[in-house]
Design a protein around this motif. Structure first.
Motif, PDB file in Angstrom:
ATOM      1  N   GLU A 367      41.937 -20.835 -17.280  1.00 59.29           N
ATOM      2  CA  GLU A 367      42.825 -20.150 -16.346  1.00 59.29           C
ATOM      3  C   GLU A 367      44.268 -20.389 -16.767  1.00 59.29           C
ATOM      4  OE1 GLU A 367      43.593 -19.619 -11.532  1.00 59.29           O
ATOM      5  OE2 GLU A 367      42.200 -21.158 -12.257  1.00 59.29           O
ATOM      6  N   LEU A 368      45.035 -19.303 -16.875  1.00 59.19           N
ATOM      7  CA  LEU A 368      46.357 -19.375 -17.507  1.00 59.19           C
ATOM      8  C   LEU A 368      47.519 -19.215 -16.540  1.00 59.19           C
ATOM      9  CD1 LEU A 368      45.478 -17.211 -20.628  1.00 59.19           C
ATOM     10  CD2 LEU A 368      45.644 -19.696 -20.504  1.00 59.19           C
ATOM     11  N   GLY A 369      47.262 -19.179 -15.262  1.00 64.97           N
ATOM     12  CA  GLY A 369      48.345 -19.012 -14.298  1.00 64.97           C
ATOM     13  C   GLY A 369      47.853 -18.267 -13.085  1.00 64.97           C
ATOM     14  N   SER A 370      48.772 -17.641 -12.373  1.00 67.00           N
ATOM     15  CA  SER A 370      48.416 -16.929 -11.140  1.00 67.00           C
ATOM     16  C   SER A 370      48.792 -15.466 -11.243  1.00 67.00           C
ATOM     17  CB  SER A 370      49.124 -17.567  -9.941  1.00 67.00           C
ATOM     18  OG  SER A 370      50.528 -17.512 -10.113  1.00 67.00           O
ATOM     19  N   LEU A 371      48.129 -14.665 -10.446  1.00 66.46           N
ATOM     20  CA  LEU A 371      48.373 -13.230 -10.384  1.00 66.46           C
ATOM     21  C   LEU A 371      49.294 -12.909  -9.217  1.00 66.46           C
ATOM     22  CD1 LEU A 371      44.665 -12.083 -10.847  1.00 66.46           C
ATOM     23  CD2 LEU A 371      46.489 -11.848 -12.544  1.00 66.46           C
ATOM     24  N   PRO A 372      50.003 -11.770  -9.254  1.00 67.07           N
ATOM     25  CA  PRO A 372      50.751 -11.335  -8.073  1.00 67.07           C
ATOM     26  C   PRO A 372      49.823 -11.251  -6.862  1.00 67.07           C
ATOM     27  CG  PRO A 372      51.342  -9.998  -9.963  1.00 67.07           C
ATOM     28  CD  PRO A 372      50.184 -10.854 -10.390  1.00 67.07           C
ATOM     29  N   SER A 373      50.292 -11.733  -5.731  1.00 69.90           N
ATOM     30  CA  SER A 373      49.454 -11.754  -4.528  1.00 69.90           C
ATOM     31  C   SER A 373      49.682 -10.549  -3.631  1.00 69.90           C
ATOM     32  CB  SER A 373      49.719 -13.033  -3.725  1.00 69.90           C
ATOM     33  OG  SER A 373      51.092 -13.103  -3.351  1.00 69.90           O
ATOM     34  N   ASN A 374      50.681  -9.738  -3.956  1.00 67.55           N
ATOM     35  CA  ASN A 374      50.945  -8.542  -3.158  1.00 67.55           C
ATOM     36  C   ASN A 374      51.684  -7.528  -4.017  1.00 67.55           C
ATOM     37  OD1 ASN A 374      53.828  -9.249  -3.032  1.00 67.55           O
ATOM     38  ND2 ASN A 374      53.167 -10.837  -1.592  1.00 67.55           N
ATOM     39  N   LEU A 375      51.839  -6.327  -3.476  1.00 62.18           N
ATOM     40  CA  LEU A 375      52.471  -5.250  -4.226  1.00 62.18           C
ATOM     41  C   LEU A 375      53.938  -5.555  -4.524  1.00 62.18           C
ATOM     42  CD1 LEU A 375      52.294  -2.436  -5.486  1.00 62.18           C
ATOM     43  CD2 LEU A 375      52.734  -1.464  -3.210  1.00 62.18           C
ATOM     44  N   GLU A 376      54.630  -6.166  -3.572  1.00 61.87           N
ATOM     45  CA  GLU A 376      56.047  -6.496  -3.805  1.00 61.87           C
ATOM     46  C   GLU A 376      56.208  -7.386  -5.028  1.00 61.87           C
ATOM     47  OE1 GLU A 376      55.821  -6.733   0.817  1.00 61.87           O
ATOM     48  OE2 GLU A 376      54.422  -6.710  -0.873  1.00 61.87           O
ATOM     49  N   ASP A 377      55.347  -8.379  -5.173  1.00 63.52           N
ATOM     50  CA  ASP A 377      55.424  -9.303  -6.297  1.00 63.52           C
ATOM     51  C   ASP A 377      55.164  -8.570  -7.613  1.00 63.52           C
ATOM     52  OD1 ASP A 377      55.665 -11.629  -7.719  1.00 63.52           O
ATOM     53  OD2 ASP A 377      53.727 -12.454  -7.140  1.00 63.52           O
ATOM     54  N   ALA A 378      54.164  -7.689  -7.624  1.00 61.72           N
ATOM     55  CA  ALA A 378      53.859  -6.931  -8.834  1.00 61.72           C
ATOM     56  C   ALA A 378      55.021  -6.022  -9.221  1.00 61.72           C
ATOM     57  CB  ALA A 378      52.586  -6.117  -8.633  1.00 61.72           C
ATOM     58  N   LEU A 379      55.652  -5.386  -8.227  1.00 57.82           N
ATOM     59  CA  LEU A 379      56.791  -4.508  -8.513  1.00 57.82           C
ATOM     60  C   LEU A 379      57.981  -5.290  -9.049  1.00 57.82           C
ATOM     61  CD1 LEU A 379      56.604  -2.134  -5.423  1.00 57.82           C
ATOM     62  CD2 LEU A 379      55.992  -1.574  -7.781  1.00 57.82           C
ATOM     63  N   ARG A 380      58.189  -6.502  -8.533  1.00 58.69           N
ATOM     64  CA  ARG A 380      59.272  -7.340  -9.060  1.00 58.69           C
ATOM     65  C   ARG A 380      59.038  -7.679 -10.530  1.00 58.69           C
ATOM     66  NH1 ARG A 380      59.337  -9.654  -3.831  1.00 58.69           N
ATOM     67  NH2 ARG A 380      57.740 -11.174  -4.434  1.00 58.69           N
ATOM     68  N   LYS A 381      57.806  -7.998 -10.840  1.00 54.01           N
ATOM     69  CA  LYS A 381      57.487  -8.324 -12.235  1.00 54.01           C
ATOM     70  C   LYS A 381      57.660  -7.095 -13.128  1.00 54.01           C
ATOM     71  CE  LYS A 381      54.465 -12.242 -11.204  1.00 54.01           C
ATOM     72  NZ  LYS A 381      55.439 -13.221 -11.718  1.00 54.01           N
ATOM     73  N   LEU A 382      57.258  -5.937 -12.640  1.00 56.84           N
ATOM     74  CA  LEU A 382      57.449  -4.707 -13.402  1.00 56.84           C
ATOM     75  C   LEU A 382      58.929  -4.434 -13.624  1.00 56.84           C
ATOM     76  CD1 LEU A 382      56.434  -2.065 -14.678  1.00 56.84           C
ATOM     77  CD2 LEU A 382      56.375  -1.066 -12.374  1.00 56.84           C
TER      78      LEU A 382
END
Length: 428
Positions: A367-382
């Motif tokens: 396991e290499l880390g954590s995934l975005p837990s919500n859409l806001e987090d994914a959009l920030r990463k994008l």
């Protein structure tokens, strides 16, 4: 199908109407129907059908995100022309979107995927893809919607309950060139999973659009609805869409496997590079793979993949199937059926290219880390991922994020039944 073959079909008189369709940023199908003569004239002149640009950037309430727009042209792609088998003398064709001067529109996700594929092929690599979406069959009742049947997970009962619908779906899909490999009763009541044959990435994405249309229309014929919503029921399992990915050389040779892989998975160095690139950019990819607020509610389920990494256990987001030696395909397990398949595959390809160019590597079964837990987090990463942003196009990414932020704001302003039940009499 070539342009000449399409014209021959039109001249045969088998078709009276042709739907000229395209895909918006959210993955919805848009278009209009033309009479045969009008469509034939379009093809003969190699011209496009004008649409307002706003149609590419509508939110889920069909409201545009900007106040000023020009025109775009939908340029029909003859290779996607199909005659819809359940409608009378009606055909459909998918399109590329251009500006009026015929330069590609920055918001054409289908054109974006074609450019990503071309970029990969410059490295001597082609990509083959197979989609495996899940959907629910639902019926309307006095209290809203409910599953169309109550069959148990992977039971023959479910296949029996909906045998007529499933038989027609398979027949219709194969008549328009979408080959079905498997179909099964999935975990939830009236939930079904269908896997399509492997194709080149653009054809696979086109086939997924076709399949969703056919499944949707077939359900309506049976006075049911199909839903690709990730989690339509709070008390039943969610729907997902596995994506099987295989790399080959441009001349069709296997470059995915290596029987002498010291890590024990049987993968080649270039496969590790490609998959490490996906892991490197996974936050950005999730903004396309799990594109709605509802998508992240399915990650609370125990069967949903949640481990960031590459491995053989089913909770890894990139999984090595047990039949890899024969299939040469790995399984990307984060997507859901509402994903825009063109944006998703474009992000995966560009991420993989970054991994190849930088020679990234990944150790399996860790396991290499954590995934975005919500859409806001994914959009920030994008938004913070300059490589993906500028590979796909900053203008498209900006509009996509704006659409998604509007969705989040609308959701946050909505008062749910749960809130009313929980808080209406609080403090008495």
């Amino acid at each position: 199908m070539t342009k000449d073959e399409l014209l021959e079909i039109l001249k045969s008189g088998r078709v009276d109407y042709v739907r000229v369709e395209f895909i918006d940023l959210l993955g919805n199908v848009r278009g209009r129907s033309l009479r045969r003569a009008e469509f034939e004239n379009l093809i003969l002149k190699d011209s496009g059908l004008p649409y307002p640009e706003s149609l590419l950037m509508l939110d889920y309430t069909d409201t545009p995100i900007k106040s000023r727009y020009g025109d775009v042209l939908a340029i029909p792609d003859p290779s996607t022309f199909i005659i819809l088998p359940y409608l009378e003398r009606t055909a459909r064709v998918l399109s590329y979107i251009t500006l009026p001067d015929l330069t590609p529109s920055p918001f054409c996700s289908r054109g974006l995927l074609k450019r990503a594929i071309d970029k990969l092929e410059e490295k001597g690599i082609s990509i083959q893809v197979s989609f495996e979406p899940t959907f629910y069959l639902v019926k309307e009742n006095g209290n809203g919607i409910s599953p169309a049947d109550e069959a148990k997970a992977f039971s023959p009962e479910g296949l029996m309950e909906e045998q007529s619908f499933l038989r027609d779906v398979i027949k219709y899909l194969e008549s328009v060139g979408v080959q079905v490999e498997t179909i099964n009763k999935h975990y939830g009541p009236a939930q079904y999973e269908i896997r399509f044959a492997e194709k080149d990435a653009l054809s696979a994405a086109d086939s997924l659009v076709t399949a969703r249309e056919v499944i949707r229309d077939s359900a309506r014929i049976y006075k049911l609805f199909s839903t690709f919503m990730p989690k339509p029921f709070s008390n039943y399992p969610s729907s997902s869409m596995d994506v099987y990915i295989k790399l080959i050389s441009n001349d069709g040779k296997d470059i995915m496997s290596n029987v002498n892989d010291p890590k024990g998975l049987g993968l080649s160095d270039i496969a590790y590079n490609f998959l490490a690139g996906i892991i490197e950019h996974i936050g950005s990819i999730m903004a396309f793979a799990s594109p709605t607020i509802n998508s992240y509610k399915r990650f609370r389920e125990t069967v949903t993949p949640s481990l960031l990494g590459l491995g053989t256990e089913r909770h890894f987001i990139i999984r090595m199937p047990s039949n890899f030696r024969d299939s040469k395909s790995v399984e990307f397990r984060l997507a859901d059926p509402l994903a825009n398949s063109y944006l998703l595959l474009s992000a995966i390809i560009y991420a993989g290219l970054d991994g190849i160019e930088r020679k990234l590597d990944v150790e399996p079964n860790i396991e290499l880390g954590s995934l975005p837990s919500n859409l806001e987090d994914a959009l920030r990463k994008l938004n913070n991922d300059n490589y993906i942003k500028y590979s796909i196009g900053a203008e498209l990414i900006s509009s996509y994020i704006e659409l998604k932020n509007r969705e989040i704001e609308s959701y946050n302003n909505y008062i749910t039944d749960w809130e009313v039940k929980a808080y209406l009499k609080a403090g008495w």
